[in-house]
Design a protein around this motif. Structure first.
Motif, PDB file in Angstrom:
ATOM      1  N   LEU A  39      98.024  -6.641  11.278  1.00 27.80           N
ATOM      2  CA  LEU A  39      98.147  -5.519  12.557  1.00 27.80           C
ATOM      3  C   LEU A  39      99.345  -4.736  12.154  1.00 27.80           C
ATOM      4  O   LEU A  39      99.325  -3.557  12.318  1.00 27.80           O
ATOM      5  N   GLY A  40     100.604  -5.597  11.949  1.00 30.06           N
ATOM      6  CA  GLY A  40     101.668  -4.823  11.581  1.00 30.06           C
ATOM      7  C   GLY A  40     101.491  -3.869  10.236  1.00 30.06           C
ATOM      8  O   GLY A  40     101.956  -2.673  10.449  1.00 30.06           O
ATOM      9  N   ALA A  41     100.872  -4.134   9.477  1.00 30.02           N
ATOM     10  CA  ALA A  41     100.645  -3.424   8.056  1.00 30.02           C
ATOM     11  C   ALA A  41      99.496  -2.150   8.470  1.00 30.02           C
ATOM     12  O   ALA A  41      99.835  -0.914   8.233  1.00 30.02           O
ATOM     13  N   LEU A  42      98.671  -2.454   9.080  1.00 35.24           N
ATOM     14  CA  LEU A  42      97.563  -1.617   9.330  1.00 35.24           C
ATOM     15  C   LEU A  42      98.128  -0.364  10.313  1.00 35.24           C
ATOM     16  O   LEU A  42      98.135   0.825   9.971  1.00 35.24           O
ATOM     17  N   ILE A  43      98.854  -0.797  11.241  1.00 33.70           N
ATOM     18  CA  ILE A  43      99.574   0.285  12.240  1.00 33.70           C
ATOM     19  C   ILE A  43     100.567   0.982  11.577  1.00 33.70           C
ATOM     20  O   ILE A  43     100.777   2.180  11.666  1.00 33.70           O
ATOM     21  N   SER A  44     101.463   0.454  10.531  1.00 36.83           N
ATOM     22  CA  SER A  44     102.470   1.184  10.061  1.00 36.83           C
ATOM     23  C   SER A  44     101.937   2.217   9.177  1.00 36.83           C
ATOM     24  O   SER A  44     102.356   3.217   9.015  1.00 36.83           O
ATOM     25  N   LEU A  45     100.732   1.764   8.247  1.00 42.78           N
ATOM     26  CA  LEU A  45     100.240   2.711   7.275  1.00 42.78           C
ATOM     27  C   LEU A  45      99.512   3.975   8.194  1.00 42.78           C
ATOM     28  O   LEU A  45      99.479   5.137   7.890  1.00 42.78           O
ATOM     29  N   PHE A  46      98.911   3.628   9.146  1.00 47.69           N
ATOM     30  CA  PHE A  46      98.182   4.270  10.280  1.00 47.69           C
ATOM     31  C   PHE A  46      99.151   5.696  10.698  1.00 47.69           C
ATOM     32  O   PHE A  46      98.758   6.769  10.770  1.00 47.69           O
ATOM     33  N   MET A  47     100.251   4.810  11.204  1.00 48.86           N
ATOM     34  CA  MET A  47     101.175   5.920  11.823  1.00 48.86           C
ATOM     35  C   MET A  47     102.015   6.770  10.722  1.00 48.86           C
ATOM     36  O   MET A  47     102.412   7.875  11.006  1.00 48.86           O
ATOM     37  N   THR A  74     110.345   1.640   7.228  1.00 45.07           N
ATOM     38  CA  THR A  74     111.149   1.008   8.218  1.00 45.07           C
ATOM     39  C   THR A  74     110.217   0.326   9.195  1.00 45.07           C
ATOM     40  O   THR A  74     110.505  -0.970   9.737  1.00 45.07           O
ATOM     41  N   ALA A  75     109.177   1.031   9.706  1.00 45.45           N
ATOM     42  CA  ALA A  75     108.057   0.446  10.754  1.00 45.45           C
ATOM     43  C   ALA A  75     107.437  -0.863  10.130  1.00 45.45           C
ATOM     44  O   ALA A  75     107.273  -1.838  10.614  1.00 45.45           O
ATOM     45  N   PHE A  76     107.337  -0.622   8.872  1.00 44.59           N
ATOM     46  CA  PHE A  76     106.457  -1.708   8.008  1.00 44.59           C
ATOM     47  C   PHE A  76     107.640  -3.006   7.880  1.00 44.59           C
ATOM     48  O   PHE A  76     107.202  -4.081   8.162  1.00 44.59           O
ATOM     49  N   PHE A  77     108.569  -2.613   7.418  1.00 47.11           N
ATOM     50  CA  PHE A  77     109.762  -3.772   7.293  1.00 47.11           C
ATOM     51  C   PHE A  77     109.906  -4.639   8.703  1.00 47.11           C
ATOM     52  O   PHE A  77     110.238  -5.685   8.681  1.00 47.11           O
ATOM     53  N   ALA A  78     110.039  -3.804   9.792  1.00 45.56           N
ATOM     54  CA  ALA A  78     110.177  -4.434  11.272  1.00 45.56           C
ATOM     55  C   ALA A  78     109.022  -5.111  11.621  1.00 45.56           C
ATOM     56  O   ALA A  78     109.122  -5.815  12.497  1.00 45.56           O
ATOM     57  N   SER A  79     107.992  -5.096  10.876  1.00 40.54           N
ATOM     58  CA  SER A  79     106.545  -5.679  11.503  1.00 40.54           C
ATOM     59  C   SER A  79     106.142  -6.722  10.496  1.00 40.54           C
ATOM     60  O   SER A  79     106.383  -7.774  10.866  1.00 40.54           O
ATOM     61  N   ALA A  80     105.253  -6.476   9.595  1.00 35.39           N
ATOM     62  CA  ALA A  80     104.527  -7.201   8.680  1.00 35.39           C
ATOM     63  C   ALA A  80     105.411  -8.450   8.220  1.00 35.39           C
ATOM     64  O   ALA A  80     105.326  -9.535   8.222  1.00 35.39           O
TER      65      ALA A  80
END
Length: 478
Positions: free
Chosen positions: A85-93, A240-246
């Motif tokens: 979910l972290g990866a998907l939403i980071s890509l989407f955003m 950065t959003a991806f780093f902070a999530s997945a």
């Protein structure tokens, strides 16, 4: 039952991502253009397919496949869904940002997929070799995407810093793994647990310390946090959003699996390490963020602090404690992605801005964005009845049940300190005079921000399914 189809069924999400990444590389190579075209959409679809493969699976138990190197269990499935979910939403955003910055190359979504594949392998690792392979596959892609904006000096510096310090942490982790292999005579976590038993020799403790140092770097917990603020600030914001999530989800998951399954007999020893890392991370995350003026740097220190709070639950060393960590990480993921949706929306005349002062008077110029960002800040601060309060309650409650009163008390006090810089952002948005007016945010960002805001606002009303899933995942480790 034939072994290979059985193994493939248990590693289906990883196989979907691996085959998908190869296909995307071929498509990108044949198209031969700078723009990513439909690549991001295809990558989002692939990650969505991997999530569906987990959700639609009828398996409930634990299976160890690939000669004992890979485990498929409720704990792994829970953490994999959070990671995906972290990866998907980071890509989407991030698609709109990457196009505006003219760095929407086709390699970017492929690197995200490869990093996510490494994260999934890391979560399912049952031995030191599988752990290292997953960790390096995840990290090598992260080194590249940190410096993906090649013409930006800060991004290049971020990539270089992360690479140099990442290589150092990998060396420390490998040294610890080699010590553990030398003393246990096996690389599997179950084998190490049998060999170590309830007696911790000096060599095993040294190996454990070095192994934890490498994992602490990936979790960005103190005292191995030094890369985090510079990389968060320098890397493109979707990165950065991806780093902070997945990667955070995977690092926490493998840390839990290592200490619970490889060292169940020497809980006291690893509890001391986890408690030290937790206290230091909470303190640095709470105090160092106070003077920050850049919102991405503030989020870096915030993430260091939140990893410290999550580890309070792990320090308890009980199923309740691990359940608390899983609940915490799920809620942290929602809050972080929502906040980064707001940060990506901070754009003036097409240019991204990152200063906290740019949020001045946002309530007057963009009321809905100010409301949802304020919700994220209140939740990150742990103010009831928002989801962030319950996240902290789960971990502190498990620490108290385990008799770790000083850790819980210090955690609550440091949480109060951290509330200052979150509430300061709310004050700036609602009580200061407007400085700039932001451009209209992309629809993807508005969707993510609103969805995360609704989740942190109403998760307390019906948390049963989420909490029960976390409880089942935690119990599968013990």
């Amino acid at each position: 039952m034939n072994a290979l189809p059985f193994a493939v069924a248990h590693a289906l999400p990883e196989i979907i991502l691996a085959v998908g990444a190869l296909l995307l590389i071929l498509i990108g190579a044949f198209r031969g253009r700078d723009s990513d075209g439909p690549m991001t959409e295809l990558a989002v679809g692939l990650i969505g397919l991997a999530i569906l493969a987990i959700l639609l699976s009828t398996r409930t138990g634990t299976a160890v496949v690939f000669d004992g190197a890979f485990v498929d269990d409720p704990f792994g499935r829970f953490m994999k869904i959070l990671t995906l979910l972290g990866a998907l939403i980071s890509l989407f955003m991030g698609q709109d940002y990457m196009a505006r910055a003219k760095i929407d190359k086709f390699e970017f979504p492929i690197l995200i997929i490869l990093s996510t594949l490494g994260a999934l392998m890391l979560i399912s690792a049952t031995g030191l070799i599988a752990l290292y392979l997953g960790l390096e596959l995840m990290s090598l892609a992260l080194y590249v995407i940190a410096a993906f904006h090649r013409d930006n000096v800060k991004a290049s510096e971020a990539g270089l810093k992360y690479f140099v310090l990442g290589a150092l942490s990998s060396g420390m982790l490998l040294y610890g793994a080699s010590l553990l292999y030398g003393f246990a005579g096996t690389v599997s976590f179950a084998g190490i647990a049998d060999a170590v038993g309830g007696k911790a020799s000096l060599g095993v403790i040294f190996g454990l310390v070095f192994l934890m140092a490498g994992l602490a770097f990936k979790m960005s917990t103190a005292p191995f946090h030094m890369w985090t603020p510079d990389v968060y600030e320098g890397a493109p914001t979707p990165v950065t959003a991806f780093f902070a999530s997945a990667p955070k989800m995977a690092a926490i998951a493998v840390t839990i699996r290592v200490v619970i399954t490889a060292f169940p007999g020497i809980t006291t020893q690893w509890q001391q390490i986890i408690t030290f890392i937790s206290l230091l991370s909470m303190a640095i995350g709470s105090f160092a963020a106070i003077g920050q003026t850049n919102i991405k740097r503030l989020m870096a220190y915030s993430s260091i602090g939140h990893m410290g709070f999550a580890l309070v639950g792990l320090a308890a060393g009980t199923p309740t404690g691990v359940q608390g960590v899983l609940c915490y990480m799920g809620i942290y993921l929602i809050m972080t992605l929502g906040t980064f949706a707001a940060i990506l929306s901070m754009r003036v005349k097409g240019e991204s801005v990152e200063q906290i002062s740019d949020l001045s008077g946002l309530a007057r110029t963009n009321g809905p964005m100010a409301f949802f960002l304020a919700l994220m800040m209140f939740s990150l601060a742990g103010i009831p009845p928002l989801a962030g309060f319950f996240a902290k309650w789960y971990v502190f409650n498990s620490a108290i049940q385990a008799g770790l009163y000083p850790l819980a008390v210090i955690g609550v006090l440091l949480s109060t300190v951290a509330a200052y810089y979150y509430l300061r952002i709310v004050k700036i948005m609602y009580f200061d005079d407007p400085v700039v007016t932001f451009d209209r945010a992309a629809p993807s960002l508005r969707i993510v921000l609103a969805a995360c805001g609704i989740l942190v606002l109403f998760l307390f009303a019906y948390p049963a399914a989420f909490v029960e899933a976390a409880a089942a995942a935690a119990k599968s480790l013990f």
